[in-house]
Motif scaffolding. Structure first.
Motif, PDB file in Angstrom:
ATOM      1  N   PHE A 151       2.992  -1.952 -20.377  1.00 34.56           N
ATOM      2  CA  PHE A 151       1.863  -1.119 -20.756  1.00 34.56           C
ATOM      3  C   PHE A 151       0.601  -1.923 -21.012  1.00 34.56           C
ATOM      4  N   ASN A 152       0.728  -3.235 -21.094  1.00 34.27           N
ATOM      5  CA  ASN A 152      -0.437  -4.061 -21.393  1.00 34.27           C
ATOM      6  C   ASN A 152      -1.537  -3.892 -20.354  1.00 34.27           C
ATOM      7  N   LYS A 153      -1.154  -3.599 -19.126  1.00 33.50           N
ATOM      8  CA  LYS A 153      -2.140  -3.449 -18.057  1.00 33.50           C
ATOM      9  C   LYS A 153      -2.026  -2.091 -17.393  1.00 33.50           C
ATOM     10  N   PHE A 154      -1.557  -1.115 -18.143  1.00 37.74           N
ATOM     11  CA  PHE A 154      -1.346   0.210 -17.569  1.00 37.74           C
ATOM     12  C   PHE A 154      -2.650   0.973 -17.541  1.00 37.74           C
ATOM     13  N   TYR A 155      -3.147   1.297 -16.376  1.00 38.52           N
ATOM     14  CA  TYR A 155      -4.379   2.067 -16.310  1.00 38.52           C
ATOM     15  C   TYR A 155      -4.390   2.920 -15.059  1.00 38.52           C
ATOM     16  N   PHE A 156      -5.092   4.038 -15.166  1.00 38.95           N
ATOM     17  CA  PHE A 156      -5.165   4.989 -14.063  1.00 38.95           C
ATOM     18  C   PHE A 156      -6.199   4.574 -13.025  1.00 38.95           C
ATOM     19  N   GLY A 157      -7.152   3.763 -13.364  1.00 42.63           N
ATOM     20  CA  GLY A 157      -8.196   3.436 -12.406  1.00 42.63           C
ATOM     21  C   GLY A 157      -9.152   4.599 -12.239  1.00 42.63           C
ATOM     22  N   SER A 158     -10.026   4.498 -11.283  1.00 47.24           N
ATOM     23  CA  SER A 158     -11.058   5.524 -11.068  1.00 47.24           C
ATOM     24  C   SER A 158     -10.561   6.685 -10.222  1.00 47.24           C
ATOM     25  N   GLY A 159      -9.478   6.479  -9.502  1.00 47.81           N
ATOM     26  CA  GLY A 159      -8.937   7.559  -8.691  1.00 47.81           C
ATOM     27  C   GLY A 159      -9.782   7.878  -7.470  1.00 47.81           C
ATOM     28  N   THR A 160      -9.319   8.843  -6.690  1.00 49.82           N
ATOM     29  CA  THR A 160     -10.030   9.332  -5.508  1.00 49.82           C
ATOM     30  C   THR A 160     -10.390  10.787  -5.739  1.00 49.82           C
ATOM     31  N   LYS A 161     -11.681  11.062  -5.691  1.00 47.78           N
ATOM     32  CA  LYS A 161     -12.135  12.443  -5.857  1.00 47.78           C
ATOM     33  C   LYS A 161     -12.093  13.145  -4.514  1.00 47.78           C
ATOM     34  N   LEU A 162     -11.207  14.094  -4.371  1.00 48.71           N
ATOM     35  CA  LEU A 162     -11.059  14.857  -3.135  1.00 48.71           C
ATOM     36  C   LEU A 162     -11.843  16.152  -3.249  1.00 48.71           C
ATOM     37  N   ASN A 163     -12.715  16.378  -2.286  1.00 48.25           N
ATOM     38  CA  ASN A 163     -13.503  17.608  -2.247  1.00 48.25           C
ATOM     39  C   ASN A 163     -13.096  18.401  -1.014  1.00 48.25           C
ATOM     40  N   VAL A 164     -12.486  19.546  -1.225  1.00 46.04           N
ATOM     41  CA  VAL A 164     -12.066  20.397  -0.116  1.00 46.04           C
ATOM     42  C   VAL A 164     -13.095  21.496   0.080  1.00 46.04           C
ATOM     43  N   LYS A 165     -13.606  21.579   1.298  1.00 46.00           N
ATOM     44  CA  LYS A 165     -14.658  22.553   1.617  1.00 46.00           C
ATOM     45  C   LYS A 165     -14.078  23.717   2.405  1.00 46.00           C
ATOM     46  N   PRO A 166     -14.696  24.899   2.254  1.00 49.30           N
ATOM     47  CA  PRO A 166     -14.194  26.073   2.996  1.00 49.30           C
ATOM     48  C   PRO A 166     -14.514  25.983   4.481  1.00 49.30           C
ATOM     49  N   SER A 217       0.855  -1.175   0.000  1.00 47.71           N
ATOM     50  CA  SER A 217       0.000   0.000   0.000  1.00 47.71           C
ATOM     51  C   SER A 217       0.896   1.233   0.000  1.00 47.71           C
ATOM     52  N   SER A 218       0.285   2.373  -0.232  1.00 38.73           N
ATOM     53  CA  SER A 218       1.019   3.641  -0.134  1.00 38.73           C
ATOM     54  C   SER A 218       0.014   4.716   0.257  1.00 38.73           C
ATOM     55  N   THR A 219       0.510   5.769   0.886  1.00 38.40           N
ATOM     56  CA  THR A 219      -0.360   6.851   1.333  1.00 38.40           C
ATOM     57  C   THR A 219       0.179   8.180   0.842  1.00 38.40           C
ATOM     58  N   LEU A 220      -0.661   8.878   0.103  1.00 41.59           N
ATOM     59  CA  LEU A 220      -0.339  10.237  -0.334  1.00 41.59           C
ATOM     60  C   LEU A 220      -0.817  11.189   0.740  1.00 41.59           C
ATOM     61  N   SER A 221       0.056  12.050   1.194  1.00 41.77           N
ATOM     62  CA  SER A 221      -0.296  13.008   2.232  1.00 41.77           C
ATOM     63  C   SER A 221      -0.194  14.425   1.686  1.00 41.77           C
ATOM     64  N   LEU A 222      -1.293  15.157   1.768  1.00 42.91           N
ATOM     65  CA  LEU A 222      -1.336  16.547   1.317  1.00 42.91           C
ATOM     66  C   LEU A 222      -1.464  17.432   2.560  1.00 42.91           C
ATOM     67  N   PRO A 223      -0.450  18.219   2.863  1.00 40.93           N
ATOM     68  CA  PRO A 223      -0.509  19.038   4.079  1.00 40.93           C
ATOM     69  C   PRO A 223      -1.325  20.301   3.861  1.00 40.93           C
ATOM     70  N   ARG A 224      -2.169  20.643   4.807  1.00 41.10           N
ATOM     71  CA  ARG A 224      -2.903  21.913   4.781  1.00 41.10           C
ATOM     72  C   ARG A 224      -3.535  22.184   3.419  1.00 41.10           C
ATOM     73  N   VAL A 225      -4.523  21.379   3.066  1.00 43.85           N
ATOM     74  CA  VAL A 225      -5.142  21.513   1.750  1.00 43.85           C
ATOM     75  C   VAL A 225      -5.905  22.830   1.634  1.00 43.85           C
ATOM     76  N   SER A 226      -6.054  23.276   0.398  1.00 39.92           N
ATOM     77  CA  SER A 226      -6.843  24.460   0.089  1.00 39.92           C
ATOM     78  C   SER A 226      -7.913  24.063  -0.932  1.00 39.92           C
ATOM     79  N   LEU A 227      -8.799  25.016  -1.218  1.00 32.99           N
ATOM     80  CA  LEU A 227      -9.884  24.730  -2.165  1.00 32.99           C
ATOM     81  C   LEU A 227      -9.329  24.277  -3.513  1.00 32.99           C
ATOM     82  N   SER A 228      -8.186  24.795  -3.883  1.00 34.43           N
ATOM     83  CA  SER A 228      -7.588  24.472  -5.180  1.00 34.43           C
ATOM     84  C   SER A 228      -7.044  23.050  -5.250  1.00 34.43           C
ATOM     85  N   ASP A 229      -7.044  22.352  -4.149  1.00 30.92           N
ATOM     86  CA  ASP A 229      -6.610  20.945  -4.151  1.00 30.92           C
ATOM     87  C   ASP A 229      -7.763  20.005  -4.478  1.00 30.92           C
TER      88      ASP A 229
END
Lengths: 110, 114
Positions: free
Chosen positions: A95-110, A70-82
Protein backbone atom coordinates in the motif's frame (compact mmCIF):
# COMPACT_ATOMS: atom_id res chain seq x y z
CA UNK A 1 3.96 -1.03 -6.81
CA UNK A 2 4.21 -0.69 -10.56
CA UNK A 3 3.46 2.79 -11.87
CA UNK A 4 0.86 2.88 -14.60
CA UNK A 5 0.49 5.12 -17.64
CA UNK A 6 -2.82 5.66 -19.42
CA UNK A 7 -4.08 8.13 -22.01
CA UNK A 8 -5.62 11.15 -20.33
CA UNK A 9 -8.77 11.09 -22.41
CA UNK A 10 -10.52 9.28 -25.25
CA UNK A 11 -13.58 10.01 -27.37
CA UNK A 12 -15.92 7.45 -28.84
CA UNK A 13 -19.40 7.12 -30.31
CA UNK A 14 -22.27 5.01 -29.14
CA UNK A 15 -22.13 1.44 -30.37
CA UNK A 16 -18.38 1.41 -30.94
CA UNK A 17 -15.86 -0.81 -29.21
CA UNK A 18 -13.43 1.10 -27.01
CA UNK A 19 -9.97 -0.11 -26.08
CA UNK A 20 -8.03 1.62 -23.31
CA UNK A 21 -4.41 0.59 -22.91
CA UNK A 22 -2.43 0.86 -19.71
CA UNK A 23 1.36 0.57 -19.54
CA UNK A 24 2.97 -0.94 -16.46
CA UNK A 25 6.57 -1.71 -17.38
CA UNK A 26 7.67 -2.43 -13.81
CA UNK A 27 4.96 -4.93 -12.96
CA UNK A 28 6.11 -7.51 -10.43
CA UNK A 29 5.70 -11.24 -10.81
CA UNK A 30 2.83 -11.50 -8.34
CA UNK A 31 1.01 -8.28 -9.26
CA UNK A 32 -2.58 -8.37 -10.45
CA UNK A 33 -4.05 -5.86 -12.90
CA UNK A 34 -7.34 -4.26 -11.89
CA UNK A 35 -9.58 -1.75 -13.63
CA UNK A 36 -12.09 0.57 -11.97
CA UNK A 37 -14.71 2.91 -13.37
CA UNK A 38 -15.71 6.20 -11.75
CA UNK A 39 -18.63 8.49 -12.51
CA UNK A 40 -18.56 12.13 -11.34
CA UNK A 41 -19.12 12.58 -7.59
CA UNK A 42 -19.25 8.82 -7.00
CA UNK A 43 -16.79 6.27 -5.72
CA UNK A 44 -14.95 4.02 -8.19
CA UNK A 45 -16.52 0.72 -9.17
CA UNK A 46 -14.63 -2.47 -9.90
CA UNK A 47 -14.85 -3.56 -13.54
CA UNK A 48 -12.45 -6.40 -14.15
CA UNK A 49 -9.23 -7.99 -12.97
CA UNK A 50 -6.66 -10.31 -14.46
CA UNK A 51 -3.22 -11.77 -14.09
CA UNK A 52 -2.37 -12.96 -17.60
CA UNK A 53 -3.88 -13.70 -21.03
CA UNK A 54 -7.53 -12.75 -21.37
CA UNK A 55 -10.37 -12.25 -18.92
CA UNK A 56 -13.97 -11.55 -19.88
CA UNK A 57 -17.02 -10.72 -17.81
CA UNK A 58 -20.45 -9.32 -18.54
CA UNK A 59 -19.23 -5.75 -18.99
CA UNK A 60 -15.68 -5.87 -20.35
CA UNK A 61 -12.68 -7.86 -21.49
CA UNK A 62 -9.13 -7.51 -20.32
CA UNK A 63 -6.25 -8.45 -22.60
CA UNK A 64 -2.81 -9.02 -21.09
CA UNK A 65 0.17 -9.92 -23.32
CA UNK A 66 2.70 -12.51 -22.28
CA UNK A 67 5.21 -9.96 -20.93
CA UNK A 68 2.45 -8.32 -18.82
CA UNK A 69 4.00 -4.88 -19.32
CA UNK A 70 0.70 -3.52 -20.56
CA UNK A 71 -2.98 -4.38 -20.51
CA UNK A 72 -5.99 -3.34 -22.57
CA UNK A 73 -9.50 -2.84 -21.27
CA UNK A 74 -12.04 -3.47 -23.99
CA UNK A 75 -15.59 -2.14 -23.70
CA UNK A 76 -17.88 -3.58 -26.38
CA UNK A 77 -20.57 -1.38 -27.94
CA UNK A 78 -20.31 1.56 -25.55
CA UNK A 79 -23.30 3.71 -24.66
CA UNK A 80 -23.61 7.23 -23.29
CA UNK A 81 -23.71 5.78 -19.78
CA UNK A 82 -20.16 4.48 -20.19
CA UNK A 83 -18.87 8.06 -20.07
CA UNK A 84 -16.62 7.94 -17.02
CA UNK A 85 -13.03 7.84 -15.83
CA UNK A 86 -11.30 4.46 -16.05
CA UNK A 87 -8.41 3.59 -13.78
CA UNK A 88 -5.80 0.89 -14.18
CA UNK A 89 -4.14 -0.39 -11.00
CA UNK A 90 -1.34 -2.87 -10.57
CA UNK A 91 -0.25 -4.46 -7.32
CA UNK A 92 -0.65 -7.10 -4.69
CA UNK A 93 0.01 -6.09 -1.08
CA UNK A 94 2.13 -2.95 -1.05
CA UNK A 95 0.00 0.00 0.00
CA UNK A 96 2.99 2.31 0.30
CA UNK A 97 2.74 3.11 -3.40
CA UNK A 98 -0.90 2.31 -4.01
CA UNK A 99 -2.50 4.97 -6.16
CA UNK A 100 -5.18 5.22 -8.80
CA UNK A 101 -3.35 7.68 -11.02
CA UNK A 102 -5.17 10.16 -13.23
CA UNK A 103 -7.10 7.55 -15.17
CA UNK A 104 -8.55 7.83 -18.67
CA UNK A 105 -11.57 10.03 -19.16
CA UNK A 106 -13.80 8.36 -21.73
CA UNK A 107 -16.35 10.56 -23.47
CA UNK A 108 -19.02 8.70 -25.41
CA UNK A 109 -20.89 10.81 -27.94
CA UNK A 110 -24.30 10.10 -29.48
CA UNK B 1 -26.01 0.47 -3.72
CA UNK B 2 -22.58 -0.97 -2.99
CA UNK B 3 -23.17 -2.02 0.60
CA UNK B 4 -21.04 0.85 1.88
CA UNK B 5 -22.79 3.90 3.29
CA UNK B 6 -21.33 7.25 4.26
CA UNK B 7 -22.73 10.12 6.30
CA UNK B 8 -23.07 12.96 5.92
CA UNK B 9 -23.12 13.26 2.14
CA UNK B 10 -22.27 16.95 2.29
CA UNK B 11 -20.48 18.91 5.00
CA UNK B 12 -19.47 22.54 5.28
CA UNK B 13 -17.21 23.46 8.17
CA UNK B 14 -15.07 26.30 9.36
CA UNK B 15 -11.37 25.98 9.98
CA UNK B 16 -11.88 25.87 13.75
CA UNK B 17 -14.66 23.29 13.77
CA UNK B 18 -14.47 19.64 14.73
CA UNK B 19 -16.53 17.17 12.75
CA UNK B 20 -16.57 13.47 11.98
CA UNK B 21 -17.28 11.46 8.87
CA UNK B 22 -18.88 8.07 9.27
CA UNK B 23 -18.66 5.00 7.10
CA UNK B 24 -20.47 1.69 7.53
CA UNK B 25 -20.16 -1.46 5.47
CA UNK B 26 -22.74 -4.23 5.39
CA UNK B 27 -20.64 -6.73 3.45
CA UNK B 28 -18.86 -8.59 6.21
CA UNK B 29 -15.50 -7.34 4.98
CA UNK B 30 -12.34 -7.23 7.07
CA UNK B 31 -10.62 -4.23 5.50
CA UNK B 32 -11.71 -0.60 5.30
CA UNK B 33 -10.13 2.44 3.66
CA UNK B 34 -10.32 6.23 3.58
CA UNK B 35 -9.53 8.05 0.33
CA UNK B 36 -9.37 11.72 -0.57
CA UNK B 37 -10.24 12.99 -4.03
CA UNK B 38 -9.52 16.65 -4.69
CA UNK B 39 -10.64 18.46 -7.79
CA UNK B 40 -8.58 17.43 -10.79
CA UNK B 41 -6.29 15.24 -8.67
CA UNK B 42 -5.91 11.49 -8.50
CA UNK B 43 -7.61 9.52 -5.79
CA UNK B 44 -5.29 9.44 -2.74
CA UNK B 45 -5.25 6.60 -0.25
CA UNK B 46 -5.21 8.00 3.30
CA UNK B 47 -5.70 5.13 5.74
CA UNK B 48 -6.09 1.36 5.65
CA UNK B 49 -7.59 -0.76 8.42
CA UNK B 50 -7.56 -4.53 8.66
CA UNK B 51 -9.69 -6.11 11.38
CA UNK B 52 -9.81 -2.78 13.23
CA UNK B 53 -6.02 -2.37 13.17
CA UNK B 54 -4.48 0.44 11.17
CA UNK B 55 -2.06 -1.02 8.64
CA UNK B 56 -1.30 2.02 6.56
CA UNK B 57 -1.09 5.75 7.04
CA UNK B 58 0.10 7.54 3.96
CA UNK B 59 1.69 10.60 5.56
CA UNK B 60 -1.64 12.19 6.31
CA UNK B 61 -1.63 15.38 8.45
CA UNK B 62 -2.61 14.87 12.08
CA UNK B 63 -5.69 17.05 11.64
CA UNK B 64 -7.22 13.90 10.14
CA UNK B 65 -7.73 11.21 12.76
CA UNK B 66 -9.22 7.84 11.81
CA UNK B 67 -11.04 5.47 14.13
CA UNK B 68 -12.20 1.93 13.51
CA UNK B 69 -14.20 0.64 16.50
CA UNK B 70 -15.17 -2.58 14.72
CA UNK B 71 -14.83 -4.13 11.30
CA UNK B 72 -18.10 -2.61 10.08
CA UNK B 73 -17.55 1.02 11.05
CA UNK B 74 -14.92 3.58 10.18
CA UNK B 75 -14.75 7.20 11.21
CA UNK B 76 -12.63 10.12 10.11
CA UNK B 77 -12.38 12.82 12.75
CA UNK B 78 -11.60 16.27 11.43
CA UNK B 79 -10.24 19.27 13.32
CA UNK B 80 -8.64 22.59 12.39
CA UNK B 81 -8.82 21.81 8.71
CA UNK B 82 -7.53 24.05 5.94
CA UNK B 83 -9.40 25.20 2.83
CA UNK B 84 -7.18 22.92 0.72
CA UNK B 85 -8.70 19.96 2.58
CA UNK B 86 -11.94 20.56 0.71
CA UNK B 87 -12.52 17.40 -1.31
CA UNK B 88 -14.62 14.30 -1.80
CA UNK B 89 -13.80 11.79 0.97
CA UNK B 90 -14.49 8.23 0.01
CA UNK B 91 -14.71 5.16 2.17
CA UNK B 92 -14.20 1.67 0.79
CA UNK B 93 -14.11 -1.89 2.05
CA UNK B 94 -12.78 -5.19 0.79
CA UNK B 95 -12.69 -8.77 1.99
CA UNK B 96 -9.00 -8.53 2.87
CA UNK B 97 -6.30 -5.90 2.39
CA UNK B 98 -4.61 -7.56 -0.58
CA UNK B 99 -4.85 -5.28 -3.59
CA UNK B 100 -6.36 -7.98 -5.76
CA UNK B 101 -9.44 -7.88 -3.56
CA UNK B 102 -12.25 -5.86 -5.11
CA UNK B 103 -12.87 -2.65 -3.20
CA UNK B 104 -16.44 -1.46 -2.73
CA UNK B 105 -16.76 2.29 -2.42
CA UNK B 106 -19.34 4.40 -0.67
CA UNK B 107 -20.93 7.47 -2.27
CA UNK B 108 -18.52 9.82 -0.51
CA UNK B 109 -18.79 12.93 1.65
CA UNK B 110 -18.34 16.23 -0.15
CA UNK B 111 -16.43 18.40 2.34
CA UNK B 112 -16.06 22.15 2.03
CA UNK B 113 -13.77 23.99 4.45
CA UNK B 114 -14.37 27.71 4.67
Amino acid sequence: LAKTTQPISMDSYEGQEVNITCSHNNIATNDYITWYQQFPSQGPRFIIQGYKTKVTNEVASLFIPADRKSSTLSLPRVSLSDTAVYYCLVGLYNFNKFYFGSGTKLNVKP
Amino acid sequence: ETGVTQTPRHLVMGMTNKKSLKCEQHLGHNAMYWYKQSAKKPLELMFVYSLEERVENNSVPSRFSPECPNSSHLFLHLHTLQPEDSALYLCASSQETALYNEQFFGPGTRLTVL
